[in-house]
Design an enzyme around this catalytic site. Structure first.
Site, PDB file in Angstrom:
ATOM      1  CG  MET A 139      48.171 129.167  67.315  1.00  7.96           C
ATOM      2  SD  MET A 139      48.581 127.700  68.279  1.00  7.96           S
ATOM      3  CE  MET A 139      48.774 126.474  66.946  1.00  7.96           C
ATOM      4  CE  LYS A 141      47.419 123.544  78.074  1.00  9.70           C
ATOM      5  NZ  LYS A 141      46.101 122.929  78.356  1.00  9.70           N
ATOM      6  CG  ASP A 184      41.092 123.970  75.019  1.00 12.28           C
ATOM      7  OD1 ASP A 184      41.371 123.647  76.186  1.00 12.28           O
ATOM      8  OD2 ASP A 184      41.532 123.371  74.018  1.00 12.28           O
TER       9      ASP A 184
END
Length: 251
Positions: free
Chosen positions: A177, A62, A40
């Site tokens: 996030m 991502k 990732d």
């Protein structure tokens, strides 16, 4: 999905938050013997460098607005690799089962008949505050902590996080996030009764040499973000324990 016919095994490996010293022994061994590593975007370069030079490396990372591979294609890639290779490592930042979609990938792999094993890693929600001198619990300040995502998937099982309940539910809140929705989240915390003077910390690239912290209060932090240009990815920590940063952070 097409069922795999090979004998390969997929390991969902947590890479930890960035410091290679926090990688588990089992994870390191797997990186050294893997045939294929699918990694990732948040896996640090230092950990990428531990991958065997003989292994094929595939970036499936991502980042907000920039998807290297859609989730379905990533899972299909793992199934295909298991048909032709013995050891496939799916390397994820932090822990695969903590906001890492590891559960989704494991479900799909099992459904396709692919042997799979999870190797936990240290999650950034614990490690980043620790490296910033912020203990998530402390007998004088906090006996409870909540981990929550600030960026939810569309079409998920329920429409949104109940921020009012989160704000009132524990003394420390750790948000993954959360930078892009920070203004809205703070509005919800204050509306739920949290003081505007409540300390908050934003920690970017936690545990890495270039780790950055932005310390403020619920009342000031959005303005600070705008003034400094502070950007994601970052861990958000809210609560009185943030005040310990000035005492416990390594200078």
């Amino acid at each position: 999905m097409i069922a795999a016919k090979g004998v390969g095994k997929v390991y969902l490996v947590g890479a930890g938050p960035g410091d290679p010293g926090l990688l588990t022994v089992k994870a390191k061994v797997l990186l050294e013997c893997a045939d294929v590593v699918v990694y990732d975007a948040l896996v640090s370069p230092e950990i990428i460098n531990l991958i065997s030079p003989h292994a094929e490396q595939i970036n499936a990372g991502k980042r907000r607005g920039r998807h290297s591979l859609p989730q379905e294609e990533t899972t299909q890639l793992l199934i295909e690799q298991a048909q032709t290779h013995a050891v496939i490592v799916r390397l994820k930042g932090g822990d695969p089962f903590v906001f890492g979609r590891g559960g989704e990938e494991m479900e799909d792999l099992i459904a396709a008949g692919v042997p799979v094993e999870v190797v936990p890693g240290i999650t950034s929600g614990i490690a980043a505050p620790a490296y910033a001198g912020i203990p998530l619990t402390h007998r004088n300040y906090s006996s409870s902590v909540t981990f929550v995502t600030g960026h939810e998937a569309a079409g998920k099982y329920r429409p949104q996080v109940n921020w009012s309940a989160i704000a009132q539910g524990s003394e420390t809140t750790v948000i993954y996030m959360g930078v892009h929705n920070l203004g809205y989240i703070i509005e919800q915390f204050i509306a739920a009764g949290r003081s505007p003077e409540t300390p908050i910390a934003l920690i970017r690239w936690g545990t890495r040499p270039d780790q950055e912290q932005l310390i403020g209060t619920l009342e000031t932090i959005v303005e600070q973000v705008e003034a400094t240009g502070f950007e994601a990815p970052a861990i958000v920590t809210i609560g009185e324990v943030v005040n310990l940063h000035s005492v416990l952070a390594i200078k």
